[in-house]
Design a protein around this motif. Sequence first.
Motif: not given
Length: 502
Positions: A455-484
Motif C-alpha cells: 500500500p501507499l503509506l505515509i509517515r503517520e501510517d508506520s504502525s500499519i507496516q509494523k503490524h503486517r510484519r508482526w502478523y506475518s509470523q502466523f504464516y508458514s512457507e507451505k501456506n498457499t495463496r487463495p485462488p485468483a
Amino acid sequence: MLVSINALKLSMSEKCSSSRDRTALPQSLCGDDSEDFPEQHLEGNIVRRTKSSVFQERAQCRAETNVNNRFPPPLRSPGQSSASPPGVPGCIPGEIPCGVSAVSPPPLSHGAPPRPLYKGWRRRHRLRYGERVVRRARRARRPGAPPPPFPNGWYRLLDSEQLPRGAARSLALLGEQLAAFRTQDGQAFVVDAYCPHLGANLAAGGRVVGNCIECPFHGWRFRGEDGKCTSIPYAGKVPDLARVRTWPCCEVNGMLLVWYHCEGLRPTWAVPEQREIITKEWVFRGQTEHFVDAHIQEIPENAADSAHLAFLHGPAILGGSDLRYTRSKLWDFMKHNWKAEWWPEPEPNKHCSRMLLQHTATFFGKHFSLMDLTVSARQVGPGLVFLLFEHTFLGRGIILQTVTPLEPLLQNVVHKIYYQKNIPAIIPKFILRAECIQFERDITIWNNKQYLPKPLLIREDSSIQKHRRWYSQFYSEKNTRPPAPKDLEWQAQCCFNLLRGE
C-alpha cells in the motif's frame, strides 16, 4: 358413469389452458405420461389424488428446481423423450440423471406463470434472485492479492454449552469439515468429519460411545484421543491404517477452540484464561455475530490503523452503521474522540500485541465525562482479541472477539461481553450495542475493499507496516495463496447458503 381414459385426457387438456386449473393437475394428465402417476384414480370427471402422490409431486418440483439452478432445461422436440435430457452434462443418453424427474414441467399457457405446488416457492425464488445478485457483486469486486488464507493459531469452534455430553456437531471452517463431540465424562474432541471407510459424515447421525464416535453408516468407531479405529462390527480385525485425523482442541473462557497449522505442527502457545470469567466475578451479558467477506488479516489490522478512527468512528453512534447517513447534520451535535496506540509484545509473548484506546465524547462542543472510557485490547494469535473496559462509575468488563475463517475470504466474527454482577445489565448491553454499530461500519469497508500487499503509506501510517510484519509470523512457507478472483465463485455459494440458513 366411467369415461374412457382418452376422453378424459382430451377434456383435461382443455382445462389445462388456464394456469389455475393446470397447476392443480399433474402433468401426466396434460400429456402422454399418465403411467407416471399410478396412484391417481379416474372416476367420471373427478381426479382424486392420494396423499403420497401430492408429496411425490412436491418432491419432484424441488428436484427439478435444484437441477434447473445448475443446468438450464434443454429444449425438446415434440418427439423427443423426456427421459434423455441432452443438456445435462455427464448424462448417458436414455438414462435419467440423479435428481431429475421423468415428468417435464408443464408448458406455459397464455404467458401466465404456473402456480407453485409447494409453500416455499416464493422464498426459493427470492433466494435464487439473491444468489444472482451476490454472484454479480463477487465478479465485480477485485480482492487484490491477499496473504495465504489461513494463518496458524487457535480458532473458536463454538461455545462450550453448545456441545452437551454425548452430542456431536458437524462444523465447516478453515476449508475443512470437522466433527466435534463430547463424551459422557465431559471431554471434548475434534476429528475430521468424514469416515475413511466410505466417506460418511461422523457427526451426521453418529453416536458417542465411550470416548469414541461411531459412524452412522457401518458402525466403525474412532477414538477421540488419536483417531484410531477401535471397532468394526462385521470384521474380525481392525486395520492399522483405519483412523481419522484429530485436531488439538481446548476449552477456555467458555469456548471450544481448535488449533490449526498448515504443516500439522502441535500448538506452540496457549490461550490465556480470563480470571474474572472463570471465577464468575463477571457474568455473560450478550453476544453478537457477523460474517465478513474479507481476509482475516484485514480485521486485526484495524488496531494499528489509528488514522481511520476519527474519520470512520468519529461520527455519533446515533447515526447508525450505514455510511451514507453517519455524517448527517442531524447528529452533528455529538462527536467521538479517539486516541490509540498499538505495539507488539516481546518474548515469550511475541504472538500477542496490545492497543490502548482512550475514548471521549463531546455534546454541542462540550466534553461529557460520563462517556469517558478506557479500552485495553490484547490480540492473542491471529483470531482472538480481549477487549478490557474500565470506567470510573460504570465498572469493568470484557468483550471477547473471535475471528474464525470459514473460507479464505469469509470470516465469522463473534463478540461476547462479560461484566460485573453488581452493574445493571443495561450498561453492558449498551456498550455491546455501541461496539456493534462501530464494527458494522468497518464491515462495510472490508466487504468492498481490495487488499494491497504494497500500500501507499505515509509517515503517520508506520504502525500499519509494523503490524503486517508482526502478523506475518502466523504464516508458514507451505501456506498457499487463495485462488485468483476469477475462480472465487464459491464465495457466492457461501453467502447463498447463509441466506438459506444452512
